[in-house]
Design an enzyme around this catalytic site. Structure first.
Site, mmCIF file in Angstrom:
data_model
loop_
_atom_site.group_PDB
_atom_site.id
_atom_site.type_symbol
_atom_site.label_atom_id
_atom_site.label_comp_id
_atom_site.label_asym_id
_atom_site.label_seq_id
_atom_site.Cartn_x
_atom_site.Cartn_y
_atom_site.Cartn_z
ATOM 1 N N GLY A 91 0.835 -1.272 0.021
ATOM 2 C CA GLY A 91 -0.028 -0.218 -0.062
ATOM 3 C C GLY A 91 0.855 1.402 -0.195
ATOM 4 N N GLY A 93 0.768 5.269 1.426
ATOM 5 C CA GLY A 93 0.216 6.261 2.118
ATOM 6 C C GLY A 93 0.543 7.625 1.835
ATOM 7 N N PHE A 95 2.808 9.461 3.084
ATOM 8 C CA PHE A 95 4.019 9.787 3.580
ATOM 9 C C PHE A 95 4.991 8.690 3.400
ATOM 10 C CE2 PHE A 95 1.102 11.517 6.496
ATOM 11 C CZ PHE A 95 1.293 13.002 6.567
ATOM 12 N N GLY A 96 4.690 7.836 2.728
ATOM 13 C CA GLY A 96 5.673 6.788 2.391
ATOM 14 C C GLY A 96 4.791 5.451 1.836
ATOM 15 N N LYS A 113 6.610 -0.774 7.179
ATOM 16 C CA LYS A 113 6.331 0.570 6.725
ATOM 17 C C LYS A 113 7.128 1.689 6.627
ATOM 18 C CE LYS A 113 2.477 3.768 8.167
ATOM 19 N NZ LYS A 113 1.210 3.885 8.720
ATOM 20 N N ASP A 207 -8.348 8.458 13.359
ATOM 21 C CA ASP A 207 -8.328 8.262 11.630
ATOM 22 C C ASP A 207 -8.931 6.823 11.289
ATOM 23 O OD1 ASP A 207 -7.913 8.998 9.253
ATOM 24 O OD2 ASP A 207 -6.059 8.441 8.949
HETATM 25 N N1 LIG Z 1 0.846 -4.361 8.572
HETATM 26 C C1 LIG Z 1 0.204 -4.473 7.299
HETATM 27 N N2 LIG Z 1 0.147 -5.734 6.543
HETATM 28 C C2 LIG Z 1 -0.436 -5.603 5.399
HETATM 29 N N3 LIG Z 1 -0.839 -4.483 4.743
HETATM 30 C C3 LIG Z 1 -0.609 -3.312 5.453
HETATM 31 C C4 LIG Z 1 0.035 -3.433 6.766
HETATM 32 N N4 LIG Z 1 -0.038 -2.017 7.305
HETATM 33 C C5 LIG Z 1 -0.350 -1.268 6.196
HETATM 34 N N5 LIG Z 1 -0.761 -2.077 4.958
HETATM 35 C C6 LIG Z 1 -1.437 -1.725 3.826
HETATM 36 O O1 LIG Z 1 -1.075 -0.479 3.443
HETATM 37 C C7 LIG Z 1 -1.925 0.409 3.281
HETATM 38 C C8 LIG Z 1 -1.503 1.875 3.717
HETATM 39 O O2 LIG Z 1 -1.288 1.733 5.275
HETATM 40 P P1 LIG Z 1 -1.201 2.850 6.343
HETATM 41 O O3 LIG Z 1 -2.592 3.524 6.551
HETATM 42 O O4 LIG Z 1 -0.646 2.411 7.842
HETATM 43 O O5 LIG Z 1 -0.161 3.949 5.529
HETATM 44 P P2 LIG Z 1 -0.196 5.625 5.746
HETATM 45 O O6 LIG Z 1 0.990 5.988 5.123
HETATM 46 O O7 LIG Z 1 -0.540 5.919 7.179
HETATM 47 O O8 LIG Z 1 -1.474 5.716 4.985
HETATM 48 P P3 LIG Z 1 -2.517 7.176 4.820
HETATM 49 O O9 LIG Z 1 -1.476 8.220 5.095
HETATM 50 O O10 LIG Z 1 -3.270 7.128 3.746
HETATM 51 O O11 LIG Z 1 -2.959 7.091 6.149
HETATM 52 C C9 LIG Z 1 -3.161 -0.102 4.180
HETATM 53 O O12 LIG Z 1 -4.500 0.402 3.586
HETATM 54 C C10 LIG Z 1 -3.061 -1.548 3.999
HETATM 55 O O13 LIG Z 1 -3.729 -1.904 2.775
#
Ligand SMILES: Nc1ncnc2c1ncn2[C@@H]1O[C@H](COP(=O)(O)OP(=O)(O)OP(=O)(O)O)[C@@H](O)[C@H]1O
Length: 288
Positions: A91, A93, A95-96, A113, A207
């Site tokens: 996935g 997000g 920020f990364g 992550k 969130d």
């Molecule tokens: N532990 C994990 N195992 C499998 N997939 C994951 C995991 N953590 C995140 N993902 C996948 O990656 C996507 C983005 O993760 P996450 O929301 O933690 O990132 P983010 O950078 O904080 O995103 P945003 O800025 O959009 O909130 C999730 O919707 C999920 O599909």
């Protein structure tokens, strides 16, 4: 074309030369139509070329991310204690990104992550602290933080439990792109239990949205468990043995507008009183 006057479908009073003339006119008209079509297509092509290009989806921090599927094949990331092999992207997000990785020592499949060091405000360091604090509460709905590290001047990373597909993506794979009532109720039960565990641990998520929840994996026998993801916006509201923090009167908006509570939209703090509004909103969104 050999058409004899008097032959089937051709009246006797029409001579061969008249027929030939008619045929020539038909051919000419058809050719003109073809030319017009070609002109139209060419115009469309030109308009396509002139259209402003859609802005690139590349974010400035993308250059800092692991270049695992590019020429460099930077697919092995090292922490102080371990090596991780990147096997895919799970996935993206704001920020990364999140990657599927294999831990070299025991071949366990985990999630990594990653956040660029060039973001204005790091969420990952905060997320690591929250995950550590949550680990004291034994909840089936929390991922475990296994490791963390960084690659100088490029990115920070956390290694955590690998879970399955998020609830947003899962919904899009359902017939008619929505969950059944039974599935919605099971999701409600699971997400609310997870959030209750968080509140018991003294945290508000702030969130709550479908991409921030995911089901487990068949390989781990956790397909029916819903996990909470993304603790970057979490706020501690209580510590063990002390009172609840007093809510602030005003605070900037946090979260995702589509799913935020009315209180959050109104500019009030994401009050505990507002918390119950969000899960019903997004659960209704799944089912309707
Ligand atoms: N532990 C994990 N195992 C499998 N997939 C994951 C995991 N953590 C995140 N993902 C996948 O990656 C996507 C983005 O993760 P996450 O929301 O933690 O990132 P983010 O950078 O904080 O995103 P945003 O800025 O959009 O909130 C999730 O919707 C999920 O599909």
């Amino acid at each position: 074309m050999n058409v004899e006057p008097g032959s089937k479908g051709v009246p006797d009073n029409i001579t061969t030369s008249k027929l030939a003339k008619k045929a020539a006119v038909v051919v000419e008209v058809k050719e003109k139509e073809k030319e017009k079509e070609k002109e139209k297509e060419k115009g469309a092509d030109d308009r396509e070329k002139l259209k402003p290009k859609a802005p690139s989806k590349q974010k400035p921090q993308d250059k800092d991310m692991p270049r695992w599927n590019q020429k460099e094949k930077e697919d092995r990331i090292q922490s102080v204690k371990e090596y991780y092999q990147i096997t895919g992207e799970l996935g993206q997000g704001s920020f990364g990104a999140v990657y599927a990785v294999t831990r070299r020592s025991d071949k366990q499949h985990l999630a990594m992550k990653v956040e660029s060091v060039n973001v204005k405000k790091s969420m990952l360091a905060h997320e690591a602290e929250v995950l550590l604090s949550l680990s004291v509460v034994k909840s089936a709905h929390f991922v475990i933080l296994y490791d963390k590290g960084s690659v100088e001047n490029r990115f920070l990373f956390l290694v955590q439990t690998l879970v399955g597909i998020n609830l947003w993506d899962l919904r899009t794979r359902m017939p008619e792109k929505r969950y059944t009532l039974a599935a919605t109720l099971r999701i409600a039960e699971q997400t609310l239990a997870g959030l209750a565990d968080m509140h018991r641990a003294g945290f508000l998520h702030r969130d709550i949205k479908p991409p921030n929840f995911a089901i487990g994996r068949a390989e781990d026998n956790t397909l029916h468990t819903v996990y909470i993801l993304d603790f970057g916006l979490c706020r501690r509201i209580a510590r063990k043995g002390s009172d609840l923090r007093m809510p602030r009167k005003e605070c900037g908006f946090r979260g995702t507008t589509r799913y935020a509570s009315l209180a959050a939209h109104d500019g009030a703090k994401a009050l505990r009183s507002a918390v119950p509004q969000t899960p019903p909103t997004f659960l209704a969104f799944f089912f309707l």
